[in-house]
Write an enzyme that holds these catalytic residues in place. Structure first.
Site, PDB file in Angstrom:
ATOM      1  N   ASP A   8      10.771 -26.236  -6.538  1.00  0.00           N
ATOM      2  CA  ASP A   8      11.117 -26.515  -7.445  1.00  0.00           C
ATOM      3  C   ASP A   8       9.863 -24.895  -7.931  1.00  0.00           C
ATOM      4  O   ASP A   8       9.934 -24.208  -7.483  1.00  0.00           O
ATOM      5  CB  ASP A   8       9.967 -27.673  -8.193  1.00  0.00           C
ATOM      6  CG  ASP A   8       8.555 -27.343  -8.264  1.00  0.00           C
ATOM      7  OD1 ASP A   8       8.114 -26.214  -7.653  1.00  0.00           O
ATOM      8  OD2 ASP A   8       8.286 -28.174  -9.482  1.00  0.00           O
ATOM      9  N   CYS A  65       5.770 -27.566  -4.123  1.00  0.00           N
ATOM     10  CA  CYS A  65       5.873 -27.271  -5.518  1.00  0.00           C
ATOM     11  C   CYS A  65       4.423 -26.687  -6.183  1.00  0.00           C
ATOM     12  O   CYS A  65       3.772 -25.585  -5.357  1.00  0.00           O
ATOM     13  CB  CYS A  65       6.235 -29.144  -6.130  1.00  0.00           C
ATOM     14  SG  CYS A  65       4.449 -30.118  -6.007  1.00  0.00           S
ATOM     15  N   THR A  67       1.491 -28.141  -7.033  1.00  0.00           N
ATOM     16  CA  THR A  67       0.571 -28.274  -6.414  1.00  0.00           C
ATOM     17  C   THR A  67       0.597 -28.701  -5.037  1.00  0.00           C
ATOM     18  O   THR A  67      -0.112 -28.977  -3.902  1.00  0.00           O
ATOM     19  CB  THR A  67      -0.221 -29.482  -6.878  1.00  0.00           C
ATOM     20  OG1 THR A  67       0.957 -30.986  -6.681  1.00  0.00           O
ATOM     21  CG2 THR A  67      -0.518 -28.880  -8.397  1.00  0.00           C
ATOM     22  N   GLY A  68       2.139 -28.902  -4.057  1.00  0.00           N
ATOM     23  CA  GLY A  68       2.854 -30.010  -3.396  1.00  0.00           C
ATOM     24  C   GLY A  68       2.188 -31.059  -3.063  1.00  0.00           C
ATOM     25  O   GLY A  68       2.669 -31.815  -2.112  1.00  0.00           O
ATOM     26  N   HIS A  98      -1.496 -35.141  15.305  1.00  0.00           N
ATOM     27  CA  HIS A  98      -2.024 -36.513  15.305  1.00  0.00           C
ATOM     28  C   HIS A  98      -1.336 -37.531  14.243  1.00  0.00           C
ATOM     29  O   HIS A  98      -0.464 -38.933  14.438  1.00  0.00           O
ATOM     30  CB  HIS A  98      -3.424 -36.458  14.399  1.00  0.00           C
ATOM     31  CG  HIS A  98      -4.685 -36.710  14.695  1.00  0.00           C
ATOM     32  ND1 HIS A  98      -6.045 -36.442  15.040  1.00  0.00           N
ATOM     33  CD2 HIS A  98      -4.463 -35.624  16.957  1.00  0.00           C
ATOM     34  CE1 HIS A  98      -6.542 -36.470  15.770  1.00  0.00           C
ATOM     35  NE2 HIS A  98      -6.359 -35.876  16.812  1.00  0.00           N
ATOM     36  N   HIS A 133      -1.424 -41.756  18.939  1.00  0.00           N
ATOM     37  CA  HIS A 133      -1.697 -41.304  17.574  1.00  0.00           C
ATOM     38  C   HIS A 133       0.305 -41.517  17.417  1.00  0.00           C
ATOM     39  O   HIS A 133       0.487 -41.980  16.390  1.00  0.00           O
ATOM     40  CB  HIS A 133      -1.296 -39.523  17.541  1.00  0.00           C
ATOM     41  CG  HIS A 133      -2.886 -39.186  17.992  1.00  0.00           C
ATOM     42  ND1 HIS A 133      -3.721 -39.696  16.823  1.00  0.00           N
ATOM     43  CD2 HIS A 133      -2.953 -38.618  18.568  1.00  0.00           C
ATOM     44  CE1 HIS A 133      -4.873 -38.943  17.261  1.00  0.00           C
ATOM     45  NE2 HIS A 133      -4.744 -38.600  18.482  1.00  0.00           N
TER      46      HIS A 133
HETATM   47  C1  RB5 Z   1       6.157 -28.867 -12.241  1.00  0.00           C
HETATM   48  O1  RB5 Z   1       5.311 -28.191 -13.532  1.00  0.00           O
HETATM   49  C2  RB5 Z   1       4.969 -29.593 -10.971  1.00  0.00           C
HETATM   50  O2  RB5 Z   1       4.144 -30.709 -12.109  1.00  0.00           O
HETATM   51  C3  RB5 Z   1       5.054 -29.227 -10.230  1.00  0.00           C
HETATM   52  O3  RB5 Z   1       5.743 -28.190  -9.543  1.00  0.00           O
HETATM   53  C4  RB5 Z   1       4.272 -30.141  -9.089  1.00  0.00           C
HETATM   54  O4  RB5 Z   1       2.676 -29.137  -8.921  1.00  0.00           O
HETATM   55  C5  RB5 Z   1       4.381 -31.628  -8.934  1.00  0.00           C
HETATM   56  O5  RB5 Z   1       3.569 -32.016  -8.354  1.00  0.00           O
END
Ligand code: RB5
Length: 146
Positions: A8, A65, A67-68, A98, A133
């Site tokens: 994103d 994204c 934070t991922g 694993h 695993h």
């Molecule tokens: C978008 O602003 C943000 O929420 C998205 O990139 C992500 O971090 C969501 O977990």
């Protein structure tokens, strides 16, 4: 090996570094977008990448994204996906050894491009250890059927 990559607007900053890592490893990839910093919804990109992985069109996936976290949560709703949210090289390695993860997720607001490149390299050069695993992976798969 063929990799599908998607992100994103919050993860796009890491895409060039991930592609560079794949190119240095000689791994082919397809880019499912997004291609600009305009705000989009990360589940759409999780779906695009993970559908390619479960169909066999891609062997593995990379999701990015802010934070991922969101994109990995979305990915793990799809049957057959084991998406690991990775924040260091050790986790990138363990996710494969694993957990036999088939998708790696990272966050552009918490991970630098240099780190992302190192995580991708670790992820794609590690091997599943099998043995005990595999039994645990089978139990994860069984949870999908409940
Ligand atoms: C978008 O602003 C943000 O929420 C998205 O990139 C992500 O971090 C969501 O977990």
């Amino acid at each position: 090996m063929n990799v599908s990559i998607g992100c994103d607007h919050g993860g796009i900053v890491l895409k060039p570094a991930c592609i560079e890592a794949l190119e240095e490893l000689g791994i082919a990839y397809t880019d499912e977008g997004t291609f600009t910093t305009e705000s989009v919804d990360y589940p759409d990109y999780a779906e695009a990448v993970c559908k390619k992985v479960v169909s066999g069109e891609a062997d593995k996936g990379i999701l990015l994204c802010g934070t991922g976290i969101g994109i990995s949560i979305a990915a793990n709703k799809i049957k057959g996906i084991r998406c690991a949210h990775v924040t260091d090289e050790f986790c990138a390695q363990m996710a494969v050894e694993h957990n036999n993860a088939n998708v790696i997720a990272m966050g552009g607001r918490i991970t630098s491009p240099e780190q992302a490149k190192a995580f991708v390299k670790k992820f794609f050069t590690s091997e599943f250890a099998g043995g005990r695993h595999q039994r645990r992976i089978d139990k994860i798969t069984a949870l999908e059927r409940e």
